[in-house]
Design an enzyme around this catalytic site. Structure first.
Site, mmCIF file in Angstrom:
data_model
loop_
_atom_site.group_PDB
_atom_site.id
_atom_site.type_symbol
_atom_site.label_atom_id
_atom_site.label_comp_id
_atom_site.label_asym_id
_atom_site.label_seq_id
_atom_site.Cartn_x
_atom_site.Cartn_y
_atom_site.Cartn_z
ATOM 1 N N ASP A 12 -18.278 67.511 43.770
ATOM 2 C CA ASP A 12 -18.181 66.691 43.867
ATOM 3 C C ASP A 12 -16.511 66.262 43.250
ATOM 4 O OD1 ASP A 12 -17.723 64.357 45.483
ATOM 5 O OD2 ASP A 12 -18.575 63.113 44.480
ATOM 6 N N GLU A 72 -17.308 70.189 47.733
ATOM 7 C CA GLU A 72 -16.858 69.265 48.923
ATOM 8 C C GLU A 72 -15.555 69.417 49.162
ATOM 9 O OE1 GLU A 72 -18.203 64.213 49.359
ATOM 10 O OE2 GLU A 72 -19.663 65.646 48.880
ATOM 11 N N ASP A 144 -21.889 60.357 42.410
ATOM 12 C CA ASP A 144 -21.370 61.526 42.177
ATOM 13 C C ASP A 144 -21.651 62.843 41.171
ATOM 14 O OD1 ASP A 144 -18.234 60.476 42.340
ATOM 15 O OD2 ASP A 144 -18.817 59.216 40.829
#
Length: 179
Positions: A12, A72, A144
């Site tokens: 992420d 992501e 996160d």
């Protein structure tokens, strides 16, 4: 870990905090390996921060030896400067992954949430709760790290969401994972 066992590193990306999560797929079962965050110092120059992220992800790769990666995708923010900075952090992450010869898959936040929670508009706490449940964790990882684990989970299930989980033997009712 055998050569045939998928070990997936989820990322992420973020300039201040980049979450990472490592899972394995044993047949149809997801197994937690590790997760955490790589933090850059916002008082440092942008190139130094990018270097910190690249080095941190490279260290995670060396430590946990994943054989696949999922990252992501960047969303377009209202603030173009924020979008550019996020894109640079994402570039550092992808560079570290490619430098280690890892195949990289990309998923939007909507795809990841759809795969893990069952709908793309899930809140961060819903993602954390499902990650805890799917990986049988004793507590919730940071937001996160949970997002990174969710990205890895989405990749493990081919990005196909709860439908793939039902096929894998999980029980789903009303769009929710049950006992």
């Amino acid at each position: 870990m055998s050569i045939t066992t998928p070990r997936i590193l989820g990322i992420d990306p973020g300039l201040r905090v980049t979450g990472f999560g490592v899972i394995e797929l044993h047949g149809k079962q997801l197994v937690y390996v590790a997760s955490g965050c790589i933090k850059s110092n916002d008082k440092e120059s942008l190139p130094e921060r990018i270097k910190t992220l690249f080095a941190g992800i490279s260290e995670v790769i060396a430590t946990y030896q994943p054989n696949q990666a999922a990252v992501e995708k960047v969303f377009v923010n209202v603030n173009p400067q924020s979008t550019l900075l996020l894109g640079q952090a994402r570039g550092a992450a992808i560079s570290a992954l490619v430098h280690a010869d890892l195949p990289v898959a990309e998923y939007t936040a909507l795809q990841t949430k759809q795969a893990v929670v069952g709908h793309g508009k899930a809140a961060k706490d819903q993602v954390q709760a499902m990650v805890v449940r799917l990986l049988n964790l004793p507590g919730a990882p940071t937001a996160d790290a949970a997002d990174a684990l969710a990205c890895a989970i989405a990749h493990a299930h081919g990005g196909q969401g709860l439908g793939a989980m039902a096929t894998a033997g999980y029980r789903i009712r009303g769009g929710r994972l049950i006992g």
